[in-house]
Write a protein that holds these residues in place. Structure first.
Motif, PDB file in Angstrom:
ATOM      1  N   GLY A 103      35.121  55.700 -52.494  1.00 12.95           N
ATOM      2  CA  GLY A 103      36.250  55.554 -53.404  1.00 12.95           C
ATOM      3  C   GLY A 103      36.963  54.236 -53.147  1.00 12.95           C
ATOM      4  N   PHE A 104      38.210  54.154 -53.585  1.00 12.68           N
ATOM      5  CA  PHE A 104      38.995  52.930 -53.455  1.00 12.68           C
ATOM      6  C   PHE A 104      40.344  53.272 -52.836  1.00 12.68           C
ATOM      7  CE2 PHE A 104      36.113  52.544 -57.021  1.00 12.68           C
ATOM      8  CZ  PHE A 104      35.489  51.328 -56.778  1.00 12.68           C
ATOM      9  N   GLY A 105      40.864  52.357 -52.031  1.00  9.73           N
ATOM     10  CA  GLY A 105      42.147  52.607 -51.386  1.00  9.73           C
ATOM     11  C   GLY A 105      42.305  51.918 -50.051  1.00  9.73           C
ATOM     12  N   ARG A 106      41.539  50.860 -49.824  1.00 15.50           N
ATOM     13  CA  ARG A 106      41.637  50.136 -48.554  1.00 15.50           C
ATOM     14  C   ARG A 106      41.480  48.646 -48.846  1.00 15.50           C
ATOM     15  NH1 ARG A 106      37.907  52.499 -44.044  1.00 15.50           N
ATOM     16  NH2 ARG A 106      39.372  54.212 -44.432  1.00 15.50           N
ATOM     17  N   SER A 107      42.237  47.817 -48.168  1.00 17.00           N
ATOM     18  CA  SER A 107      42.200  46.376 -48.422  1.00 17.00           C
ATOM     19  C   SER A 107      40.815  45.819 -48.133  1.00 17.00           C
ATOM     20  CB  SER A 107      43.242  45.655 -47.557  1.00 17.00           C
ATOM     21  OG  SER A 107      44.547  46.069 -47.905  1.00 17.00           O
ATOM     22  N   PHE A 108      40.385  44.885 -49.000  1.00 14.05           N
ATOM     23  CA  PHE A 108      39.111  44.209 -48.803  1.00 14.05           C
ATOM     24  C   PHE A 108      39.290  42.764 -49.265  1.00 14.05           C
ATOM     25  CE2 PHE A 108      34.834  42.785 -49.625  1.00 14.05           C
ATOM     26  CZ  PHE A 108      34.086  43.411 -48.639  1.00 14.05           C
ATOM     27  N   PRO A 109      38.861  41.788 -48.450  1.00 17.66           N
ATOM     28  CA  PRO A 109      39.109  40.379 -48.805  1.00 17.66           C
ATOM     29  C   PRO A 109      38.212  39.910 -49.947  1.00 17.66           C
ATOM     30  CG  PRO A 109      37.829  40.509 -46.774  1.00 17.66           C
ATOM     31  CD  PRO A 109      38.216  41.919 -47.123  1.00 17.66           C
ATOM     32  N   LEU A 110      38.835  39.471 -51.025  1.00 20.21           N
ATOM     33  CA  LEU A 110      38.151  38.787 -52.113  1.00 20.21           C
ATOM     34  C   LEU A 110      38.706  37.365 -52.194  1.00 20.21           C
ATOM     35  CD1 LEU A 110      38.104  41.612 -54.819  1.00 20.21           C
ATOM     36  CD2 LEU A 110      36.272  40.961 -53.237  1.00 20.21           C
ATOM     37  N   VAL A 111      38.233  36.588 -53.150  1.00 18.62           N
ATOM     38  CA  VAL A 111      38.602  35.174 -53.197  1.00 18.62           C
ATOM     39  C   VAL A 111      40.110  34.984 -53.303  1.00 18.62           C
ATOM     40  CG1 VAL A 111      38.456  33.095 -54.628  1.00 18.62           C
ATOM     41  CG2 VAL A 111      36.395  34.378 -54.085  1.00 18.62           C
ATOM     42  N   GLU A 112      40.775  35.836 -54.063  1.00 13.05           N
ATOM     43  CA  GLU A 112      42.212  35.675 -54.292  1.00 13.05           C
ATOM     44  C   GLU A 112      43.017  35.782 -53.002  1.00 13.05           C
ATOM     45  OE1 GLU A 112      45.589  35.277 -57.025  1.00 13.05           O
ATOM     46  OE2 GLU A 112      43.460  34.807 -57.069  1.00 13.05           O
ATOM     47  N   THR A 113      42.475  36.476 -52.008  1.00 14.34           N
ATOM     48  CA  THR A 113      43.202  36.635 -50.752  1.00 14.34           C
ATOM     49  C   THR A 113      42.751  35.655 -49.676  1.00 14.34           C
ATOM     50  OG1 THR A 113      41.634  38.341 -50.053  1.00 14.34           O
ATOM     51  CG2 THR A 113      43.633  39.076 -51.174  1.00 14.34           C
ATOM     52  N   LEU A 114      41.702  34.880 -49.950  1.00 13.85           N
ATOM     53  CA  LEU A 114      41.255  33.903 -48.974  1.00 13.85           C
ATOM     54  C   LEU A 114      42.281  32.781 -48.867  1.00 13.85           C
ATOM     55  CD1 LEU A 114      37.462  33.626 -49.876  1.00 13.85           C
ATOM     56  CD2 LEU A 114      38.511  34.970 -48.044  1.00 13.85           C
ATOM     57  N   ASP A 115      42.558  32.354 -47.651  1.00 19.44           N
ATOM     58  CA  ASP A 115      43.519  31.281 -47.371  1.00 19.44           C
ATOM     59  C   ASP A 115      44.935  31.618 -47.842  1.00 19.44           C
ATOM     60  OD1 ASP A 115      41.580  29.652 -46.220  1.00 19.44           O
ATOM     61  OD2 ASP A 115      41.025  28.788 -48.145  1.00 19.44           O
ATOM     62  N   GLN A 116      45.222  32.886 -48.051  1.00 18.48           N
ATOM     63  CA  GLN A 116      46.579  33.274 -48.443  1.00 18.48           C
ATOM     64  C   GLN A 116      47.509  33.153 -47.245  1.00 18.48           C
ATOM     65  OE1 GLN A 116      47.483  36.871 -50.986  1.00 18.48           O
ATOM     66  NE2 GLN A 116      48.354  37.610 -49.075  1.00 18.48           N
ATOM     67  N   ARG A 117      48.608  32.475 -47.422  1.00 19.59           N
ATOM     68  CA  ARG A 117      49.576  32.292 -46.349  1.00 19.59           C
ATOM     69  C   ARG A 117      50.436  33.541 -46.180  1.00 19.59           C
ATOM     70  NH1 ARG A 117      46.609  28.698 -45.260  1.00 19.59           N
ATOM     71  NH2 ARG A 117      47.189  26.564 -44.739  1.00 19.59           N
ATOM     72  N   ASP A 118      50.912  33.740 -44.962  1.00 19.14           N
ATOM     73  CA  ASP A 118      51.813  34.858 -44.709  1.00 19.14           C
ATOM     74  C   ASP A 118      53.135  34.638 -45.436  1.00 19.14           C
ATOM     75  OD1 ASP A 118      49.927  36.022 -43.068  1.00 19.14           O
ATOM     76  OD2 ASP A 118      50.761  35.148 -41.235  1.00 19.14           O
ATOM     77  N   LEU A 119      53.799  35.747 -45.735  1.00 13.70           N
ATOM     78  CA  LEU A 119      55.083  35.663 -46.424  1.00 13.70           C
ATOM     79  C   LEU A 119      56.091  34.868 -45.602  1.00 13.70           C
ATOM     80  CD1 LEU A 119      57.009  36.454 -48.702  1.00 13.70           C
ATOM     81  CD2 LEU A 119      57.420  38.616 -47.497  1.00 13.70           C
TER      82      LEU A 119
END
Length: 709
Positions: A178-194
């Protein structure tokens, strides 16, 4: 006593009469408060948008990520993630094959894709229109909903292959429950912390906004009785200053209202905010606007440096004479104090030890590139801090000496405007020094961040060189299992031909097997025997370099792809083949990757250097905020009207701008030399120079038309 000869009365204190300062001239005090409070509210709103966006992205990332199981038992689908690119930017392509049709599909999809069908995000469909992305992965089945995208500007595709993956192909797939756990895709690559985002917002925009509010607060009109306890003096006239502050805060808060109503694009970045995230954060938004308003009220109510007035009344034979002696509070608090310009006022004095120390700091920065690698950055950082701390003293010394030189030349040539402007600059350099300090630190921090984030490394630079040399005239398709190359070949554009690159066990000896047409395009002889590769062809040079091939041979034959180590090579004599080749590969092969040599490094470099766009945006906001503060502070200078304004305002501002740009560029080039990467924020530097020049000329023009007070 009025008739007594020689009797004197002396009284001291502050006059309770309101001065009305800030309510005349080019910028009124109320208008300054309105602008400053609006800017501060916009900055506070930007921080709310950042927090709300990160919270919404994290929630959707958790909702759509696959829950991977160890075995296919109990799985509801097979799941695999691939990469592709449109317009040079990478995006994720998620392959799904449902095992249970009744299981919920991925968030954002109303149903599972049908065999051979693809569902795309709106942004991917829009940006890939010229590259046939609508049909690249199969039949277009619809759009991905907002709840399945981290942002409305995300590029994403869900694809179901025409046939289920076989046992060999499933080695690159994952069973999911199923779905419900974080998984790295391109949109999250190199994302800076808040925290990093908020720190950048604070340093590049919030600090200048607070400086603007402080300048506007000093220009705000003072009304009411200014005698009595401190709290009474602080609260005097707050009611009159509250309306412009409140109006500015409400105007700045309209950014949040707009972002909550529509998906608002962030200028120049290409990122689009999700309005649902902003609506969910409305309590935080209200708190931010109220906080910005409270900060404004505190600053305008805070005690300010005022002038003390001493009135001396002499009575002599019934005649009264009154003398006013004014001196700013706090004078004498340091060597770089702001002189009042009155006769007898102590001149500026910058200790020579500060100038020597600044020279040593500059020398430390310059010599840091010659130190061992472990000490380069340390020496550069130490020199940078020292230089920024001591440059204001150098600027003060230059302004004072320059003003005196202008005054000397004005006196010799009989030009009263030059004389008055030079004297004024020598006596009051503090406004220019404050602006110089703010700009040199802001642009310096921005430049160093831009250079640091722009480091791409030797491999990425080599990839960019490869792209310039051969473009997409050579593509490599990595597949799973045995593929139908005949079908793939028929689907290719007429300008392309393919071969199979078969590598040895260690990956270094390799043979390029294909038809004569392919070998001839690569300048290889058509023979059934293995012949050495032609090293004159740039495409073969790049293929050997990027795939670690020691020896490359070519022969005529039919390649086979039983193993994933066997790569399908597509060559062409013309550029622009990638969209057609990618479409043919997705239609006929179990594709794992379609890429040009080194393209993966280019994608990573593009994502990393793309962060510089955000820094440029924030830096420009900070620069224009500081220039607004300079406008408010300098526009009310009524003591140097007429021709003197050009020498007191325009010439110093232009000189200061040139000095800031030269120092910042020089400083950034040294960091580039140390890190061997990055680039100067040319757009920010040129825009700052143009804006400062416009400010200087405008102030000089407006003041030159004013009459003396």
């Amino acid at each position: 006593m009025s008739g007594s000869r020689g009797v004197r009365r002396r009284r001291t204190g502050r006059s309770p009469v309101p001065s009305g300062d800030g309510e005349s001239g080019l910028v009124t005090g109320r208008w300054a408060l309105l602008v400053a409070s609006c800017v501060l509210a916009v900055v506070a709103s930007s921080m709310v948008l950042a927090v709300a966006t990160y919270e919404g992205r994290a929630a959707r990332d958790r909702a759509r990520g696959p829950i991977i199981t160890g075995t296919a038992h109990g799985a509801v689908a097979w799941w695999a993630s691939r990469f592709d690119s449109v317009e040079g930017l990478q995006h994720s392509v998620v392959f799904v094959e449902p095992l249970d049709a009744s299981a919920p599909p991925p968030p954002g999809l109303a149903r599972w894709p049908a065999p051979g069908e693809a569902m795309l995000s709106p942004e991917l469909l829009r940006r890939g229109a010229t590259e046939d992305v609508r049909t690249r992965y199969g039949r277009f089945g619809g759009l991905i909903g907002r709840e399945g995208l981290l942002s409305p500007s995300e590029r994403l595709a869900y694809v179901r292959p025409p046939t289920p993956p076989n046992a060999v192909e499933r080695d690159s797939w994952m069973p999911i429950s199923g779905f419900g756990r974080s998984f790295p895709l391109v949109e999250t690559l190199d994302q800076r912390d808040l925290s990093e985002v908020l720190l950048a917002l604070g340093a590049l925009t919030l600090v200048p906004a607070l400086a603007l509010m402080a300048v506007a607060a000093r220009r705000a009109p003072r009304t009411g009785n200014r005698t009595g306890p401190r709290w009474r003096r602080a609260s005097a006239g707050v009611g009159e200053r509250f309306p412009p502050l409140a109006a500015g805060s409400v105007a700045g808060g309209l950014v949040l209202v707009l972002a909550a109503c529509v998906d608002l694009p962030v200028p120049v970045t290409g990122y689009v905010l999700n309005s649902a995230d902003v609506r969910a954060a409305w309590p935080l938004g209200c708190a931010a606007i109220l906080t910005s308003l409270a900060i404004g009220l505190v600053l305008v109510a805070a005690p300010r440096r005022t002038e003390k007035k001493t009135s001396e009344v002499e009575t002599d034979h019934g005649t009264t004479r009154e003398k006013d002696h004014r001196a700013e509070e706090g004078r004498g608090a340091g060597p770089d104090r702001e002189a009042g310009g009155e006769p007898g006022a102590p001149p500026y004095s910058v200790p020579k030890r500060r100038l020597v120390a600044c020279a040593l700091a500059v020398g430390t920065v310059a010599l840091s590139q010659y130190l061992p690698p472990a000490g380069k950055l340390i020496a550069f950082a130490v020199g940078t801090v020292g230089m920024w701390a001591l440059l204001p003293s150098v600027a003060t010394a230059l302004a004072v000496s320059g003003g005196r030189e202008l005054a000397r030349r004005g006196a010799e040539s009989g030009r009263p405007g030059l004389l008055a402007g030079g004297l004024r600059l020598a006596a009051r350099p503090a406004p220019f020094v404050r602006l110089f300090t703010a700009l040199i630190v802001l642009l310096g921090v921005l430049t160093l961040l831009q250079v640091w984030e722009g480091r791409i490394g030797d491999t990425a630079r080599a990839a960019l060189t490869t792209e310039r040399r051969i473009g997409d005239t050579l593509l490599v398709v990595r597949t799973a299992g045995r593929s139908d190359l005949e079908r793939f070949s028929r689907a290719l554009p007429g300008t392309s031909a393919l071969a199979v690159l078969t590598t040895g066990e260690d990956g270094r000896p390799a043979t390029l097997v294909g038809p004569c047409r392919t070998l001839r395009m690569l300048k290889l002889p058509c023979t059934g025997a293995r012949v050495p590769g032609n090293h004159e062809d740039d495409r073969l040079k790049e293929l050997r370099s990027w795939y670690g091939i020691r020896t490359l041979t070519g022969r005529v034959g039919r390649g086979r792809t039983e193993r994933t180590r066997n790569l399908v090579v597509v060559v062409s004599d013309t550029r622009g083949q990638y969209p057609q080749v990618a479409r043919a590969a997705y239609a006929t092969l179990p594709v794992m990757e379609t890429t040009a040599p080194g393209a993966g490094w280019i994608d990573g470099a593009v994502r990393r250097t793309g962060l510089g766009t955000w820094l440029t945006l924030l830096g420009l906001v900070g620069v224009f905020t500081l220039l607004q503060a300079a406008w408010i502070g300098l526009a009310e200078d009524r003591e140097a009207p007429g021709p003197a304004a050009w020498w007191h305002l325009t010439v110093p501002l232009l000189s200061m701008t040139a000095l800031v740009i030269v120092i910042t560029a020089w400083h950034g080039l040294f960091l580039i030399s140390i890190t061997a990467g990055g680039s100067l924020p040319v757009a920010v530097l040129t825009t700052t120079a143009a804006a400062c020049a416009l400010l200087a000329i405008t102030l000089g023009f407006l003041h030159s038309r004013r009459d003396p007070p």
